[in-house]
Design a protein around this motif. Structure first.
Motif, PDB file in Angstrom:
ATOM      1  N   ARG A   1       0.838  -1.200   0.000  1.00  0.00           N
ATOM      2  CA  ARG A   1       0.000   0.000   0.000  1.00  0.00           C
ATOM      3  C   ARG A   1       0.877   1.255   0.000  1.00  0.00           C
ATOM      4  O   ARG A   1       1.841   1.341   0.745  1.00  0.00           O
ATOM      5  N   GLN A   2       0.515   2.192  -0.879  1.00  0.00           N
ATOM      6  CA  GLN A   2       1.244   3.465  -0.940  1.00  0.00           C
ATOM      7  C   GLN A   2       0.850   4.304   0.270  1.00  0.00           C
ATOM      8  O   GLN A   2      -0.322   4.670   0.414  1.00  0.00           O
ATOM      9  N   ALA A   3       1.777   4.587   1.135  1.00  0.00           N
ATOM     10  CA  ALA A   3       1.463   5.385   2.332  1.00  0.00           C
ATOM     11  C   ALA A   3       1.386   6.864   1.969  1.00  0.00           C
ATOM     12  O   ALA A   3       1.916   7.307   0.941  1.00  0.00           O
ATOM     13  N   THR A   4       0.740   7.626   2.805  1.00  0.00           N
ATOM     14  CA  THR A   4       0.735   9.089   2.703  1.00  0.00           C
ATOM     15  C   THR A   4       2.189   9.572   2.780  1.00  0.00           C
ATOM     16  O   THR A   4       3.003   8.951   3.489  1.00  0.00           O
ATOM     17  N   PRO A   5       2.546  10.654   2.047  1.00  0.00           N
ATOM     18  CA  PRO A   5       3.951  11.086   2.063  1.00  0.00           C
ATOM     19  C   PRO A   5       4.530  11.196   3.481  1.00  0.00           C
ATOM     20  O   PRO A   5       3.844  11.616   4.419  1.00  0.00           O
ATOM     21  N   TYR A   6       5.792  10.818   3.573  1.00  0.00           N
ATOM     22  CA  TYR A   6       6.472  10.809   4.869  1.00  0.00           C
ATOM     23  C   TYR A   6       6.374  12.168   5.570  1.00  0.00           C
ATOM     24  O   TYR A   6       6.116  12.245   6.772  1.00  0.00           O
ATOM     25  N   SER A   7       6.546  13.243   4.802  1.00  0.00           N
ATOM     26  CA  SER A   7       6.550  14.571   5.429  1.00  0.00           C
ATOM     27  C   SER A   7       5.203  14.864   6.093  1.00  0.00           C
ATOM     28  O   SER A   7       5.142  15.484   7.164  1.00  0.00           O
ATOM     29  N   ASP A   8       4.097  14.404   5.492  1.00  0.00           N
ATOM     30  CA  ASP A   8       2.776  14.617   6.104  1.00  0.00           C
ATOM     31  C   ASP A   8       2.625  13.765   7.361  1.00  0.00           C
ATOM     32  O   ASP A   8       2.076  14.218   8.370  1.00  0.00           O
ATOM     33  N   ARG A   9       3.109  12.542   7.303  1.00  0.00           N
ATOM     34  CA  ARG A   9       2.979  11.666   8.493  1.00  0.00           C
ATOM     35  C   ARG A   9       3.837  12.202   9.645  1.00  0.00           C
ATOM     36  O   ARG A   9       3.446  12.127  10.809  1.00  0.00           O
ATOM     37  N   LEU A  10       4.981  12.745   9.286  1.00  0.00           N
ATOM     38  CA  LEU A  10       5.843  13.346  10.308  1.00  0.00           C
ATOM     39  C   LEU A  10       5.128  14.545  10.952  1.00  0.00           C
ATOM     40  O   LEU A  10       5.070  14.670  12.181  1.00  0.00           O
ATOM     41  N   ALA A  11       4.546  15.387  10.110  1.00  0.00           N
ATOM     42  CA  ALA A  11       3.852  16.587  10.623  1.00  0.00           C
ATOM     43  C   ALA A  11       2.652  16.181  11.482  1.00  0.00           C
ATOM     44  O   ALA A  11       2.418  16.757  12.557  1.00  0.00           O
ATOM     45  N   MET A  12       1.894  15.195  11.031  1.00  0.00           N
ATOM     46  CA  MET A  12       0.714  14.753  11.814  1.00  0.00           C
ATOM     47  C   MET A  12       1.148  14.137  13.139  1.00  0.00           C
ATOM     48  O   MET A  12       0.489  14.323  14.172  1.00  0.00           O
ATOM     49  N   THR A  13       2.246  13.404  13.119  1.00  0.00           N
ATOM     50  CA  THR A  13       2.707  12.762  14.355  1.00  0.00           C
ATOM     51  C   THR A  13       3.167  13.821  15.351  1.00  0.00           C
ATOM     52  O   THR A  13       2.905  13.719  16.553  1.00  0.00           O
ATOM     53  N   ARG A  14       3.797  14.847  14.841  1.00  0.00           N
ATOM     54  CA  ARG A  14       4.192  15.956  15.726  1.00  0.00           C
ATOM     55  C   ARG A  14       2.957  16.539  16.416  1.00  0.00           C
ATOM     56  O   ARG A  14       2.941  16.763  17.623  1.00  0.00           O
ATOM     57  N   LEU A  15       1.890  16.732  15.649  1.00  0.00           N
ATOM     58  CA  LEU A  15       0.660  17.294  16.216  1.00  0.00           C
ATOM     59  C   LEU A  15       0.012  16.311  17.200  1.00  0.00           C
ATOM     60  O   LEU A  15      -0.489  16.700  18.251  1.00  0.00           O
TER      61      LEU A  15
ATOM     62  N   ASP B   1      -9.610   0.253  20.781  1.00  0.00           N
ATOM     63  CA  ASP B   1     -10.150  -0.469  19.632  1.00  0.00           C
ATOM     64  C   ASP B   1     -10.215   0.439  18.406  1.00  0.00           C
ATOM     65  O   ASP B   1     -11.285   0.904  18.021  1.00  0.00           O
ATOM     66  N   ILE B   2      -9.048   0.681  17.820  1.00  0.00           N
ATOM     67  CA  ILE B   2      -8.990   1.581  16.667  1.00  0.00           C
ATOM     68  C   ILE B   2      -7.791   1.216  15.801  1.00  0.00           C
ATOM     69  O   ILE B   2      -6.781   0.751  16.313  1.00  0.00           O
ATOM     70  N   SER B   3      -7.928   1.417  14.509  1.00  0.00           N
ATOM     71  CA  SER B   3      -6.779   1.241  13.614  1.00  0.00           C
ATOM     72  C   SER B   3      -6.755   2.390  12.618  1.00  0.00           C
ATOM     73  O   SER B   3      -7.788   3.016  12.337  1.00  0.00           O
ATOM     74  N   ALA B   4      -5.576   2.637  12.066  1.00  0.00           N
ATOM     75  CA  ALA B   4      -5.441   3.689  11.059  1.00  0.00           C
ATOM     76  C   ALA B   4      -6.259   3.333   9.818  1.00  0.00           C
ATOM     77  O   ALA B   4      -6.805   4.216   9.155  1.00  0.00           O
ATOM     78  N   THR B   5      -6.360   2.047   9.517  1.00  0.00           N
ATOM     79  CA  THR B   5      -7.155   1.624   8.347  1.00  0.00           C
ATOM     80  C   THR B   5      -8.607   2.081   8.508  1.00  0.00           C
ATOM     81  O   THR B   5      -9.193   2.649   7.589  1.00  0.00           O
ATOM     82  N   GLU B   6      -9.175   1.844   9.691  1.00  0.00           N
ATOM     83  CA  GLU B   6     -10.570   2.271   9.931  1.00  0.00           C
ATOM     84  C   GLU B   6     -10.689   3.779   9.828  1.00  0.00           C
ATOM     85  O   GLU B   6     -11.679   4.306   9.298  1.00  0.00           O
ATOM     86  N   LEU B   7      -9.692   4.478  10.351  1.00  0.00           N
ATOM     87  CA  LEU B   7      -9.748   5.947  10.302  1.00  0.00           C
ATOM     88  C   LEU B   7      -9.679   6.451   8.867  1.00  0.00           C
ATOM     89  O   LEU B   7     -10.409   7.373   8.494  1.00  0.00           O
ATOM     90  N   ARG B   8      -8.822   5.839   8.060  1.00  0.00           N
ATOM     91  CA  ARG B   8      -8.735   6.281   6.655  1.00  0.00           C
ATOM     92  C   ARG B   8     -10.079   6.093   5.968  1.00  0.00           C
ATOM     93  O   ARG B   8     -10.517   6.933   5.197  1.00  0.00           O
TER      94      ARG B   8
ATOM     95  N   PRO C   1     -17.449  12.606   3.734  1.00  0.00           N
ATOM     96  CA  PRO C   1     -17.381  14.053   3.948  1.00  0.00           C
ATOM     97  C   PRO C   1     -17.911  14.419   5.328  1.00  0.00           C
ATOM     98  O   PRO C   1     -18.918  13.883   5.768  1.00  0.00           O
ATOM     99  N   GLY C   2     -17.193  15.280   6.010  1.00  0.00           N
ATOM    100  CA  GLY C   2     -17.666  15.779   7.301  1.00  0.00           C
ATOM    101  C   GLY C   2     -17.382  14.859   8.479  1.00  0.00           C
ATOM    102  O   GLY C   2     -17.670  15.221   9.618  1.00  0.00           O
TER     103      GLY C   2
ATOM    104  N   GLY D   1      -6.031  18.132   2.489  1.00  0.00           N
ATOM    105  CA  GLY D   1      -6.848  17.276   1.610  1.00  0.00           C
ATOM    106  C   GLY D   1      -6.429  15.816   1.604  1.00  0.00           C
ATOM    107  O   GLY D   1      -6.519  15.141   0.576  1.00  0.00           O
ATOM    108  N   LEU D   2      -5.996  15.310   2.758  1.00  0.00           N
ATOM    109  CA  LEU D   2      -5.529  13.918   2.817  1.00  0.00           C
ATOM    110  C   LEU D   2      -6.716  12.940   2.970  1.00  0.00           C
ATOM    111  O   LEU D   2      -7.769  13.324   3.470  1.00  0.00           O
ATOM    112  N   TYR D   3      -6.494  11.716   2.561  1.00  0.00           N
ATOM    113  CA  TYR D   3      -7.435  10.588   2.733  1.00  0.00           C
ATOM    114  C   TYR D   3      -8.798  10.822   2.063  1.00  0.00           C
ATOM    115  O   TYR D   3      -9.807  10.316   2.526  1.00  0.00           O
ATOM    116  N   ARG D   4      -8.787  11.555   0.973  1.00  0.00           N
ATOM    117  CA  ARG D   4     -10.084  11.790   0.321  1.00  0.00           C
ATOM    118  C   ARG D   4     -10.498  10.613  -0.534  1.00  0.00           C
ATOM    119  O   ARG D   4     -11.671  10.399  -0.761  1.00  0.00           O
ATOM    120  N   ASP D   5      -9.500   9.886  -1.108  1.00  0.00           N
ATOM    121  CA  ASP D   5      -9.873   8.696  -1.876  1.00  0.00           C
ATOM    122  C   ASP D   5      -8.793   7.657  -1.711  1.00  0.00           C
ATOM    123  O   ASP D   5      -7.772   7.902  -1.125  1.00  0.00           O
TER     124      ASP D   5
END
Ligand code: ATP
Length: 240
Positions: free
Chosen positions: A64-78, A204-211, A217-218, A236-240
């Motif tokens: 699976r193609q992951a979201t760009p590393y720089s975005d995952r790094l930024a999200m993890t910081r947050l 009881d959560i996984s990143a797959t479910e969150l994606r 929408p919303g 605009g991440l995880y839109r499709d």
């Protein structure tokens, strides 16, 4: 060419303590289950620091193609926000040679930056540990670094011993106390190590479910930190 290490995240040279947790993962996106595991490991094992390291190219998740590393790094910081003792790490940044990030290689490099007295603990969830036989140099990894394994709904902690590589066995149940089970391991040439199991984690959560949820929408999944959700919307991440 893949970018090499970036300057933003904390460098390990700043450590004063000697018990360091290393928590790697895809974090696509990072969620409250991740933070809860890191926090529990830190509290239970008395870690001075936990390094949270998004992995650029996870060797076992190449389908699976992951979201760009720089975005995952930024999200993890947050996602880490003001969590005491937790620091974002770029130890698993994209490699200049394009190879996947193998944990053993990452940790060997990391150790060169730590004080000689430092002990590194690897933090992971039960699901990840159950695949340990597929990890690069799993025996060496397990003998060099004690693992701290958090329970995860749907994954049976009692199967942990069976998941070990053939050359490693559980020598003894060293300690059982509230919230912690310590297993002594024996490997080849009488090498010894430990596993620490955290049975009380129940996120009881996984990143797959969150994606999947984020495609609607919303949707504002409750397991996502508000700042992470804001980043996802803004980029605009995880839109499709
Ligand atoms: P995905 O659904 O995309 O496979 P994930 O939610 O499992 O992702 P990863 O980034 O792959 O998240 O996980 C990083 C580490 O966190 C792994 O060691 C994993 O076992 C652990 N982990 C993730 N979610 C949980 C959870 N809910 N409870 C306990 N451990 C977790």
């Amino acid at each position: 060419m893949a970018p090499s290490k970036q300057s933003g995240p904390a460098r390990v040279g700043f450590f004063g303590g000697t018990r360091v947790g290393f928590f790697g993962g895809t974090f696509d996106p990072p969620h409250r289950g991740h933070v809860a595991l890191a926090r529990l490991a830190m509290q239970t094992l008395g870690l001075d620091k936990v390094l949270v390291a998004p992995v650029a190219a996870q060797p076992l998740k190449r389908d699976r193609q992951a979201t760009p590393y720089s975005d995952r790094l930024a999200m993890t910081r947050l996602a880490l926000g003001g969590e005491p003792g937790m620091e974002l790490s770029d130890a698993d940044a994209p490699r200049a040679d394009g190879k996947p990030n193998y944990m053993l290689e990452t940790l060997r490099e990391l150790e060169t930056e730590l004080p000689p007295s430092a002990q590194v603990f690897v933090i992971c969830g039960a699901d990840a540990f159950l695949t340990i036989q597929q990890w690069y140099c799993a025996e060496e990894l397990l003998m060099r670094y004690p693992f701290v394994i958090g329970a995860r709904p749907g994954f049976d902690l009692s199967r942990i011993a069976q998941a070990l590589p053939e050359s490693i066995s559980v020598a003894a149940e060293e300690n059982r106390e509230a919230g912690l089970l310590t297993l002594g391991l024996r490997g080849e040439q009488e090498r010894q190590s430990r596993l620490y199991l955290l049975p009380d984690l129940s996120e009881d959560i996984s990143a797959t479910e969150l994606r999947e949820a984020l495609r609607r929408p919303g949707a504002a999944p409750e397991f996502l930190d508000g700042a992470v959700l804001g980043y996802i919307r803004a980029h605009g991440l995880y839109r499709d």
